[in-house]
Scaffold this motif. Structure first.
Motif, PDB file in Angstrom:
ATOM      1  N   ARG A 679      63.265  80.802  12.876  1.00 34.15           N
ATOM      2  CA  ARG A 679      62.340  79.826  13.500  1.00 34.15           C
ATOM      3  C   ARG A 679      63.099  78.627  14.054  1.00 34.15           C
ATOM      4  O   ARG A 679      62.491  77.672  14.524  1.00 34.15           O
ATOM      5  CB  ARG A 679      61.340  79.328  12.456  1.00 34.15           C
ATOM      6  N   LEU A 771      43.375  72.707  21.146  1.00 35.94           N
ATOM      7  CA  LEU A 771      44.688  73.210  20.731  1.00 35.94           C
ATOM      8  C   LEU A 771      44.521  74.250  19.614  1.00 35.94           C
ATOM      9  O   LEU A 771      45.153  75.310  19.642  1.00 35.94           O
ATOM     10  CB  LEU A 771      45.568  72.049  20.249  1.00 35.94           C
ATOM     11  N   VAL A 775      45.770  78.061  19.641  1.00 31.72           N
ATOM     12  CA  VAL A 775      46.674  78.649  18.648  1.00 31.72           C
ATOM     13  C   VAL A 775      46.044  79.898  18.027  1.00 31.72           C
ATOM     14  O   VAL A 775      46.716  80.904  17.808  1.00 31.72           O
ATOM     15  CB  VAL A 775      47.042  77.605  17.567  1.00 31.72           C
ATOM     16  N   GLU A 778      46.479  82.618  20.520  1.00 33.30           N
ATOM     17  CA  GLU A 778      47.879  83.065  20.588  1.00 33.30           C
ATOM     18  C   GLU A 778      48.251  83.896  19.362  1.00 33.30           C
ATOM     19  O   GLU A 778      48.937  84.911  19.476  1.00 33.30           O
ATOM     20  CB  GLU A 778      48.811  81.852  20.671  1.00 33.30           C
ATOM     21  N   TRP A 873      52.070  77.019  11.354  1.00 40.98           N
ATOM     22  CA  TRP A 873      51.731  76.282  12.580  1.00 40.98           C
ATOM     23  C   TRP A 873      50.218  76.202  12.757  1.00 40.98           C
ATOM     24  O   TRP A 873      49.677  75.143  13.086  1.00 40.98           O
ATOM     25  CB  TRP A 873      52.400  76.966  13.772  1.00 40.98           C
ATOM     26  N   GLU A 876      48.908  73.700  10.337  1.00 35.97           N
ATOM     27  CA  GLU A 876      49.203  72.342  10.796  1.00 35.97           C
ATOM     28  C   GLU A 876      48.189  71.906  11.856  1.00 35.97           C
ATOM     29  O   GLU A 876      47.685  70.780  11.835  1.00 35.97           O
ATOM     30  CB  GLU A 876      50.622  72.322  11.368  1.00 35.97           C
ATOM     31  N   CYS A 877      47.886  72.801  12.763  1.00 37.29           N
ATOM     32  CA  CYS A 877      46.927  72.474  13.832  1.00 37.29           C
ATOM     33  C   CYS A 877      45.525  72.289  13.247  1.00 37.29           C
ATOM     34  O   CYS A 877      44.761  71.437  13.725  1.00 37.29           O
ATOM     35  CB  CYS A 877      46.919  73.570  14.896  1.00 37.29           C
ATOM     36  N   TYR A 880      45.454  68.906  11.714  1.00 36.92           N
ATOM     37  CA  TYR A 880      45.436  67.909  12.794  1.00 36.92           C
ATOM     38  C   TYR A 880      44.016  67.784  13.354  1.00 36.92           C
ATOM     39  O   TYR A 880      43.515  66.677  13.595  1.00 36.92           O
ATOM     40  CB  TYR A 880      46.415  68.348  13.883  1.00 36.92           C
TER      41      TYR A 880
END
Lengths: 889, 149
Positions: A679, A771, A775, A778, A873, A876-877, A880
């Motif tokens: 990573r 976002l 994510v 994705e 990730w 984390e999003c 957030y």
């Protein structure tokens, strides 16, 4: 949900497709209307004025006209833009139909009728051919499956209207005047094309090497047709189809002319029959065919028409009466345009775009006339009093042959798609180096000779790798043969390899080269010659160790460290200790550089203090050297690697992962080290991690099972793990990887459902929520890609690599082709249909059915799930998003 | 971390990075350094050594090719999402133009080594850069043909 949305959903239309589909539908409706009235009027007028016994002659004449017409079409179809070709075609067809009408009305005799019948035979074929090419160009394979049936269905609407018009007005207007109505229905699309495509280029884009003149276009098309199995088998299918259609038309015409001897009643019957059949076909095409195509795939639907043909001939072989005649007519005017034609057109998506028109035209232009001639010959030779049932029995036998041809065509379709994919995608096909086999001595010396033609280091190493791999027994001699003729910089790089391979007399050659004046080459030579115990070099040790420069001293010391006897080892060790403990970074680096180039197990203790050196290059060297040494405790290894991995220098981080891989013998390396390195923001650290990932991976199947799920969201690591497991020889790997596939499928679905849930929240989406949704999309796509990666790891052929590359492409045609290729898999068809559903949700935003984890309308649960079950990730999003939007987004 | 996500949200609007996934963009964010200039200053002058490129996140920059760096005659104006200064990083030549700050501007800076690392990691970024450069060349064509006439 509004009525409009329901209708769009029913027709499987996606946002932005409506206007185009509407335009194509109008053109399609006009075409269907024209062909319907053209067929009914030409059939009626011909059967009543000439009779079915003249059909063979007509078939032969149509064949004779079709050959030049199709060749001319093939010569131009891939040069002109499809819309421009349509303009030319419709204009020409209008003129022909009006000409036939003039002959029928102004000139006595039956020539006009024959011309009208022939005109229909030629126009219908060419119009359908070009319409399918024209509309096919607007859509990719997957769009085509959704939308083409609808567009073809609208042509049924036009056909129904045509049937109704003839049914109502058949008695009132003369049959000849129907030709004018047909000409008008041809002229209207002409105007539409000119309006819709105004300002567009009229020629197709063409690559330099492709044909340009009409003759070249034909030749190129012929060559392609000879090579393509799909085109060849399609041509055979077309031939059989034409024969069967002609025979069926003869049988049906013979049956109905007994029941309707009068022209007006026959045209009215045909009109109503056409209207009713087309109404049924319309429902089938508009609401069913696209769903059936998506549910069962192209291959199954390709067998529908051969099956109904078998059935209709079978029934007629038992009894040729009104019922069996009606079945035959339904097969010809209902199933053929309703199912066979749209499905057959989609098969051309498996051919290169620049060749589709010609392939289509050549199949039509050569096989259709041949089929017609064969039918004509058959019907001519048929005795007048042959019972219709016998003829139908012959048709049944040919239908069986057609069924076989369609099965072969299905196989050819899958192969052709894969061929196209392989030509569109760059892929490393196998290990080319190993496929080369071995090199003999002469070839090895020739390859070594190529080293003289380069001054590039990576090219030099590539040649050297090639020699060592393919000619290990001659590699040293071959390299030594050219060594003195290489630039000094390259000699310096090649010498350690030669020393390792140790061909006879290499020491003397190196000794000679050492005096050429290059300091780097001199240091390398000293080191390798001393390590090899070359007497002339050993005699110089005392002098060299007195050198002012630290680099030769370091090189000599390291060389001596490798000498097994003699007292120079002790001196070398002292010298190295002095250099390594020097406050001058260049002295430390000189010693570390020499040790890194030729590590020694005893150097571990010497370099240990430098593992925390303030100089990044020194620290990276120290890690490298230390990892070659024995005697490290697991705790020491863990601490050292963990500290080095958190360094801000990419050199240190890359050295850390290389060292960790090398220490596999002394302590079990931790998988987290590999995961972290994979990573890393710096590509050099990631490359270092990929050099020997296998040492970090489990060695028992039980460990693998746990890890595949625990690390399911660490995509970089998982990719490496799956590749390794796929190529391993664990007996239960297939089942294990299949379980992993199911896990990823479930997670992809959950992430898409959470995304759908978030997108339907009543409050306006903030950038943070957008976002998070991005994510989720994705990661869902990465789960799907992981499934493909798993399948590729179990499939030794390059097929899955092509599919995977195609599905990650931004080119929607390539993406659709890849999906279609995947769905050709016999064993995994249901998996790929499921994947197709998810890909549509990702690419086109189609909502999935089902509830997200935690249930519908529970955003807090979804965010908690993202943090718990998603990648770091995604978590984390989600946090957030929670920070920015509060508890309930 | 949330600082990086704030930055990432800015970068999602930059066409150059449109080809990257959000997690890749997150890595890119860690390599970028925020910079800011007040209106009226010059980011660099023609002939300067090119060490960094900038991605504008707020404000406007005017590009001038006049040999006198003080003259405000612009051949193009760049705004949010545009990148400036990448040419010198690609060909290792001095700056080919002067960049004037037309209004208070914020940007993210990327040095040569990091840019090369990014291009090695994500080659598709190179295509984005080529597209941006091609667009600028196209925009210059009318000016060049006018000069020739």
């Amino acid at each position: 949900m509004s009525l409009r949305q329901r209708l769009l959903g029913l027709l499987l239309l996606r946002p932005g497709e409506g206007r185009l589909v509407l335009f194509l539908s109008v053109v399609s409706a006009l075409g269907g209307f024209g062909l319907s009235i053209g067929r009914a009027s030409s059939d009626a007028i011909f059967f009543t004025q000439y009779g079915a016994q003249h059909l063979p002659l007509m078939f032969a004449l149509i064949a004779l006209v079709l050959v030049p017409a199709s060749l001319a079409y093939a010569a131009f179809v891939d040069r002109l833009a499809p819309h421009r070709m349509f303009v030319h075609l419709t204009l020409a067809f209008c003129v022909v139909v009006v000409g036939a009408w003039l002959l029928m009305t102004l000139v006595e005799g039956k020539v006009g009728i024959a011309l009208y019948f022939i005109a229909y035979g030629v126009i219908s074929e060419m119009l359908l051919t070009h319409f399918s090419i024209y509309i096919g160009g607007f859509f990719d394979t997957q769009q085509g499956k959704r939308l083409l049936p609808t567009i073809w269905a609208v042509s049924r609407l036009g056909a129904i209207l045509g049937g109704v018009v003839l049914g109502v007005a058949g008695e009132a207007i003369s049959t000849q005047d129907v030709a004018l109505l047909w000409a008008l229905s041809l002229a209207l699309p002409l105007g539409l094309f000119l309006w819709y495509h105004r300002g567009e280029p009229i020629h197709c884009p063409r690559k330099r090497a492709q044909a340009s003149t009409p003759v070249q276009m034909l030749h190129e098309g012929m060559m392609f047709a000879r090579q393509s199995r799909l085109v060849r088998i399609s041509a055979l299918g077309m031939f059989l189809l034409v024969v069967l259609l002609s025979v069926q038309e003869y049988l049906v015409g013979s049956v109905f002319s007994k029941y309707y001897p009068d022209e007006h009643s026959l045209v009215a019957f045909f009109g109503w029959f056409s209207a009713i059949t087309n109404a049924c076909v319309l429902v089938l095409q508009m609401f069913l065919l696209n769903r059936l195509l998506r549910r069962f795939g192209l291959k199954v639907m390709n067998l529908v028409y051969p099956f109904t043909t078998l059935l209709s001939f079978g029934v007629m072989a038992l009894r040729a009466d009104f019922l069996s005649g009606s079945l035959g007519r339904i097969n010809a005017v209902g199933v053929l345009p309703g199912v066979r034609n749209p499905v057959a057109a989609m098969f051309f998506h498996a051919l290169p775009t620049y060749m589709q028109g010609r392939a289509h035209a050549l199949i039509g232009g050569v096989m259709l006339p041949l089929g017609l001639l064969a039918s004509a010959l058959f019907l001519w030779l048929l005795p007048q009093d042959t019972p219709l049932e016998w003829v139908a029995a012959g048709g049944f036998a040919v239908s069986l042959l057609m069924f076989w041809a369609k099965l072969r065509k299905n196989d050819a379709y899958g192969d052709s798609l894969l061929d196209m994919m392989s030509q569109s995608i760059f892929s490393h096909d196998g290990e080319a180096l190993e496929e080369l086999g071995g090199l003999d001595r002469e070839a090895a010396f020739r390859v070594a000779g190529l080293m003289q033609q380069t001054d590039n280091l990576s090219a030099l190493h590539s040649y050297a790798d090639l020699l060592e791999k393919l000619a290990p027994e001659h590699a040293g001699d071959a390299m030594l043969n050219v060594y003195l003729r290489l630039p000094l910089r390259l000699q310096d790089q090649l010498l350690p390899r030669i020393a390792r391979l140790a061909p006879a007399g290499w020491e003397q050659v190196a000794w000679t080269a050492m005096h050429a004046g290059d300091p780097h080459l001199a240091e390398t030579t000293m080191r390798v010659l001393l390590a090899a115990g070359f007497p002339a070099a050993l005699e110089q040790v005392e002098t060299w160790l007195e050198s002012d420069s630290p680099r030769p001293r370091a090189a000599v010391a390291v060389g001596c460290l490798h000498v097994e006897t003699g007292d120079c080892r002790a001196r070398a060790r002292t010298c190295l200790q002095n250099l390594l403990s020097s406050p001058q970074p260049e002295e430390r680096l000189a010693a570390l550089g020499a040790l890194a180039a030729m590590p020694h197990p005893d150097a571990g203790a010497l370099v240990r203090p430098l593992l925390a050196d303030e100089n990044d290059a020194a620290r990276a060297y120290a890690l490298d050297i230390w990892s070659h040494c024995q005697g490290c405790t697991p705790e020491e290894v863990r601490q050292t690697i963990a500290q080095a991995q958190s360094s801000t220098s990419w050199r240190v981080r890359a050295a850390a992962i290389r060292a960790a891989a090398r220490l596999a013998g002394s302590t079990r390396p931790e998988l987290d080290w590999l995961a972290q390195a994979l990573r890393d923001p710096d590509y050099r650290v990631r490359e270092a991690a990929l050099s020997h990932p296998e040492v970090f991976l489990p060695t028992s199947l039980g460990d693998w099972q746990d890890l595949l799920e625990q690390r399911g969201n660490d995509f970089e690591l998982l990719k490496v793990m799956v590749s390794h497991l796929g190529s391993s020889d664990f007996s239960g790997k297939s089942e294990l990887l299949q379980q992993a596939c199911d896990w990823h499928l479930l997670h992809a679905q959950d992430k898409l459902l959470v995304r759908d849930g978030l997108s339907q929240q009543p409050t306006a989406a903030s950038p943070a929520r957008n976002l998070l949704m991005q994510v989720l999309r994705e990661e869902a796509e990465r789960h799907l890609d992981m499934i493909l990666h798993i399948k590729a790891s179990l499939d030794p052929s390059p097929r899955m690599h092509y599919i995977r590359a195609g599905l990650s492409s931004r080119d929607h045609h390539l993406w659709a082709q890849a999906l279609e290729t995947a769905m050709q898999s016999k064993q995994e068809a249901s998996l790929y249909r499921e994947l197709a559903r998810f890909y549509e949700a990702i690419r086109h935003g189609v909502a999935l059915k089902g509830a997200p984890p935690g249930g519908k309308g529970a955003p807090e649960e979804w965010l908690a799930w993202c943090q718990r079950e998603g990648s770091a990730w995604l978590g984390e999003c989600a946090r957030y998003c929670l920070d920015r939007e509060g508890v309930s987004p | 971390m949330s600082l990086h996500i704030d930055r990432l949200l800015l970068l999602t609007r930059v066409p150059l990075f449109a080809c990257l996934r959000s997690d890749q963009l997150h890595r890119v964010c860690q390599l970028l350094e925020p910079v800011a200039w007040p209106k009226g200053v010059r980011v660099f002058d023609m002939g300067d050594l090119g060490l960094e490129m900038y991605i504008i996140t707020e404000g406007r920059i005017g590009i001038s090719v006049d040999p006198d760096p003080k003259r405000l005659v612009f051949i193009s104006e760049l705004g949010v999402g545009d990148s400036v200064g990448e040419m010198a990083l690609i060909d290792n030549q001095p700056r080919s133009a002067t960049a004037h700050v037309l209004e208070d501007t914020q940007a993210l800076a990327l040095d040569s080594e990091k840019l090369h690392g990014l291009l090695m990691s994500y080659p598709e970024l190179g295509i984005g850069m080529l597209q941006a450069l091609s667009q600028r060349l196209r925009a210059l064509n009318p000016i060049l043909s006018g000069k020739r006439e």
